[in-house]
Design a protein around this motif. Structure first.
Motif, PDB file in Angstrom:
ATOM      1  N   LYS A  14       0.834  -1.205   0.000  1.00 37.93           N
ATOM      2  CA  LYS A  14       0.000   0.000   0.000  1.00 37.93           C
ATOM      3  C   LYS A  14       0.869   1.255   0.000  1.00 37.93           C
ATOM      4  O   LYS A  14       1.922   1.297   0.633  1.00 37.93           O
ATOM      5  N   ARG A  15       0.400   2.282  -0.715  1.00 35.24           N
ATOM      6  CA  ARG A  15       1.051   3.588  -0.662  1.00 35.24           C
ATOM      7  C   ARG A  15       0.710   4.253   0.662  1.00 35.24           C
ATOM      8  O   ARG A  15      -0.424   4.166   1.161  1.00 35.24           O
ATOM      9  N   THR A  16       1.705   4.937   1.247  1.00 37.40           N
ATOM     10  CA  THR A  16       1.503   5.581   2.544  1.00 37.40           C
ATOM     11  C   THR A  16       2.247   6.908   2.587  1.00 37.40           C
ATOM     12  O   THR A  16       3.339   7.026   2.018  1.00 37.40           O
ATOM     13  N   PRO A  17       1.685   7.926   3.234  1.00 36.37           N
ATOM     14  CA  PRO A  17       2.387   9.209   3.357  1.00 36.37           C
ATOM     15  C   PRO A  17       3.498   9.181   4.399  1.00 36.37           C
ATOM     16  O   PRO A  17       4.213  10.173   4.574  1.00 36.37           O
ATOM     17  N   LYS A  18       3.638   8.064   5.093  1.00 40.86           N
ATOM     18  CA  LYS A  18       4.686   7.949   6.103  1.00 40.86           C
ATOM     19  C   LYS A  18       5.961   7.390   5.464  1.00 40.86           C
ATOM     20  O   LYS A  18       5.908   6.659   4.491  1.00 40.86           O
ATOM     21  N   GLY A  19       7.087   7.706   6.029  1.00 40.15           N
ATOM     22  CA  GLY A  19       8.349   7.178   5.528  1.00 40.15           C
ATOM     23  C   GLY A  19       8.987   8.088   4.499  1.00 40.15           C
ATOM     24  O   GLY A  19       8.990   9.318   4.647  1.00 40.15           O
ATOM     25  N   GLN A  20       9.502   7.489   3.409  1.00 43.27           N
ATOM     26  CA  GLN A  20      10.304   8.234   2.450  1.00 43.27           C
ATOM     27  C   GLN A  20       9.463   8.608   1.216  1.00 43.27           C
ATOM     28  O   GLN A  20       8.320   9.029   1.361  1.00 43.27           O
ATOM     29  N   ILE A  21      10.004   8.438   0.014  1.00 44.36           N
ATOM     30  CA  ILE A  21       9.310   8.744  -1.229  1.00 44.36           C
ATOM     31  C   ILE A  21       9.546   7.598  -2.209  1.00 44.36           C
ATOM     32  O   ILE A  21      10.351   6.705  -1.949  1.00 44.36           O
ATOM     33  N   CYS A  22       8.884   7.625  -3.339  1.00 43.22           N
ATOM     34  CA  CYS A  22       9.101   6.634  -4.387  1.00 43.22           C
ATOM     35  C   CYS A  22      10.194   7.169  -5.314  1.00 43.22           C
ATOM     36  O   CYS A  22       9.932   7.920  -6.255  1.00 43.22           O
ATOM     37  N   HIS A  23      11.443   6.782  -5.048  1.00 44.44           N
ATOM     38  CA  HIS A  23      12.591   7.354  -5.739  1.00 44.44           C
ATOM     39  C   HIS A  23      12.604   7.074  -7.235  1.00 44.44           C
ATOM     40  O   HIS A  23      13.172   7.838  -8.011  1.00 44.44           O
ATOM     41  N   SER A  24      11.996   5.983  -7.652  1.00 37.10           N
ATOM     42  CA  SER A  24      12.085   5.584  -9.062  1.00 37.10           C
ATOM     43  C   SER A  24      11.042   6.243  -9.951  1.00 37.10           C
ATOM     44  O   SER A  24      11.096   6.106 -11.176  1.00 37.10           O
ATOM     45  N   ASN A  25      10.101   6.965  -9.381  1.00 42.12           N
ATOM     46  CA  ASN A  25       9.014   7.568 -10.147  1.00 42.12           C
ATOM     47  C   ASN A  25       9.519   8.790 -10.925  1.00 42.12           C
ATOM     48  O   ASN A  25       9.913   9.789 -10.321  1.00 42.12           O
ATOM     49  N   PRO A  26       9.520   8.768 -12.279  1.00 48.75           N
ATOM     50  CA  PRO A  26      10.044   9.910 -13.059  1.00 48.75           C
ATOM     51  C   PRO A  26       9.289  11.211 -12.809  1.00 48.75           C
ATOM     52  O   PRO A  26       9.896  12.286 -12.796  1.00 48.75           O
ATOM     53  N   GLU A  27       7.968  11.113 -12.633  1.00 52.73           N
ATOM     54  CA  GLU A  27       7.200  12.330 -12.368  1.00 52.73           C
ATOM     55  C   GLU A  27       7.580  12.924 -11.016  1.00 52.73           C
ATOM     56  O   GLU A  27       7.688  14.148 -10.863  1.00 52.73           O
ATOM     57  N   LEU A  28       7.779  12.045 -10.027  1.00 48.65           N
ATOM     58  CA  LEU A  28       8.248  12.509  -8.713  1.00 48.65           C
ATOM     59  C   LEU A  28       9.598  13.189  -8.835  1.00 48.65           C
ATOM     60  O   LEU A  28       9.831  14.262  -8.243  1.00 48.65           O
ATOM     61  N   GLN A  29      10.499  12.611  -9.592  1.00 46.24           N
ATOM     62  CA  GLN A  29      11.827  13.197  -9.777  1.00 46.24           C
ATOM     63  C   GLN A  29      11.733  14.607 -10.372  1.00 46.24           C
ATOM     64  O   GLN A  29      12.424  15.536  -9.922  1.00 46.24           O
TER      65      GLN A  29
END
Length: 529
Positions: free
Chosen positions: A253-268
């Motif tokens: 599950k996706r969660t706002p806790k912890g870190q980020i999704c490093h591999s997501n190009p849009e996030l980058q």
């Protein structure tokens, strides 16, 4: 504090005497301080500091004036004065300063860079070098600022000014000297403005160059953006409803806790855009944080796992090292930021589960700075020198430094030299000197120390933290004796024995590391007796 005057005077002149040539007697109407026409705020404050402490030392109020020295008088010539033109020419680093003592003139100049203006209109000065030059002159008279309040000010009594003859230039070992003062001042937030100013002035007088506030008298300082552990400020949890794919996938599950999704190009792309926008708003920043949130919560999606190295475990024994993932992500962000802000450096720690030097990359981006953090027992041993092969934690940490160095990393030390779990005595002066010498040889930018100052038992270490960052080659034994004479007066001899015995106990003795709680093991009943 009260002091034995004979001890203070002897110490001041004993340290200053070798090679002395210029000697003035401070008399009314015989000495003056000359500023340039239209002096800067820092030049005027430098003159005020010189005047104030010469008066405290000698009882003589040396007048301050703009323009040429009065014929027949001795003069301190301060800053970008016409008489100093050849002395300050080419001096473009605010950490550098020059002093020329010759006959009837003592000329003092400091490095200077043009100010920068942030998007909110705040002007950030960069000309603190002249203050460093004045503090050098005052220190050579035996004056010290031992702690960030008036009790730490030590001024020997004399009407004689003594300085080495000729031109001298001063430069620090490290560009970045950061940490103690910020925590000292933050601990004074509930006190008076005067006490808060003393904390900042103590740091300035001891050559800390990352200060709080923007008082123009202090000539500015280096500015660091973003705080530490910055993912939550760049990708805030409030964004989760709109962009859940930016956040980590944990247990399916996706969660706002912890870190980020490093591999997501849009996030980058989004991440880099935020960093660029903040950098444009704050041109005063030397560097800004792109460091993960504290703690765990790493994304488990296939893309992020593909960035990891299955053969690189974390030295903390907490699964795989996250260093390869971060190195790849940070290089992507650094490249995007450099296209628009080539001057801005981005910093990320080598810390906790990502302390190891990364695999899977050939080089780290030129605008990326790694904060080497010897956190907890796996990478920290303050009872041994860094290169002592008998210390597994230090061997791990040294291997990490060497690994990052091979990848072309620019590094600084993110230290814990005022233990976060221990408010008692700190037997780490020799350890600190050893580390700073090693860091200098590795080309570190400097150091930040996570500190929670307890100035009673820890004051000597907090004082020498900044002094050793300026010059790791200090004669520490002589400096400790000087400190004790100035801090303790008639108790100096006994207190020097106390500090020396604690230091000896801390070297090659029972293990203690950056958390500090193990330090209680040094103080056995036998040792205390």
């Amino acid at each position: 504090m009260k002091f034995h005057l004979g001890l203070v005077l002897a110490c001041g002149w004993m340290l200053a005497a070798p090679g002395m040539a210029l000697e003035w007697t401070l008399k009314r109407d015989a000495v003056e301080i000359c500023l340039p026409s239209s002096p800067s705020s820092s030049e005027r404050f430098a003159a005020d500091e010189l005047q104030t402490y010469l008066q405290k030392m000698s009882g003589v109020l040396v007048p301050v004036r703009e323009g040429e020295p009065t014929p027949g008088t001795k003069a301190f010539v301060i800053g970008r004065h016409a008489l100093n033109e050849e002395l300050w020419k080419g001096l473009d680093d605010p950490d550098h300063y020059r002093i020329d003592a010759d006959g009837d003139r003592v000329r003092i100049v400091g490095g200077y860079q043009p100010s920068v203006t942030a998007a909110d209109g705040q002007v950030y000065l960069r000309d603190w070098g002249i203050l460093y030059g004045v503090y050098q002159v005052l220190e050579e008279q035996g004056i010290r600022w031992l702690r960030p309040d008036p009790r730490g000010e030590e001024v020997p009594q004399s009407d004689q000014l003594r300085l080495p003859d000729g031109k001298r230039e001063f430069k620090p070992a490290f560009k970045l000297r950061w940490g103690v003062a910020l925590f000292a001042s933050s601990h004074l937030r509930s006190t008076t403005p005067e006490e808060r100013e003393w904390a900042i002035l103590w740091a300035l007088r001891n050559r800390c160059n990352v200060l709080g506030g923007t008082d123009p008298r202090f000539g500015g300082s280096l500015k660091i953006g973003g705080g530490g552990h910055s993912y939550r400020s760049i990708i805030p949890p409030s964004l989760f409803k709109k962009k859940p794919e930016f956040f980590p996938l944990i247990d399916g599950k996706r969660t706002p806790k912890g870190q980020i999704c490093h591999s997501n190009p849009e996030l980058q792309e989004y991440f880099a855009k935020v960093v660029v926008e903040r950098g444009k708003q704050n041109p005063q920043w030397l560097m800004t944080s792109i460091d993960p949130n504290d703690g765990g919560g790493w994304c488990e999606c296939a893309g992020c796992r593909a960035m990891d190295d299955p053969n690189l475990p974390s030295g903390r024994g907490t699964g795989l090292s996250m260093s390869p993932r971060l190195a790849k992500f940070n290089n992507i962000i650094a490249e995007k930021v450099a296209r628009e802000l080539p001057h801005l450096r981005l910093y990320c720690l080598a810390y906790s589960q990502y302390t190891e030097a990364p695999t899977g990359v050939e080089k780290l981006a030129d605008n990326l700075v790694i904060g080497m953090a010897p956190f907890a027992g796996a990478f920290s041993d303050y009872s041994r020198r860094l290169r002592d092969p008998s210390s597994l934690p230090n061997s791990r940490f040294l291997a990490s430094i060497e690994g990052f160095k091979k990848l072309g990393a620019t590094m600084y030390a993110r230290e814990y030299l005022s233990y976060y779990l221990w408010p008692g005595p700190l037997p780490i002066l020799w350890t600190m000197q050893d580390r700073f010498r090693e860091y200098r040889d590795f080309g570190f930018l400097g150091a930040y120390s996570e500190t929670h100052p307890c100035w009673g038992p820890q004051g000597m270490v907090l004082y020498f933290y900044l002094r050793l960052l300026w010059n790791p080659d200090l004669d520490l034994k002589a400096e400790m004796a000087d400190y004790c004479r100035k801090a303790y007066g008639p108790a100096a001899e006994a207190m020097l024995r106390y500090h020396e015995r604690i230091e000896a106990r801390g070297q090659n003795g029972p293990y203690f590391g950056s958390g500090g709680s193990q330090a209680i093991g040094l103080f056995t009943r036998e040792f205390l007796d």
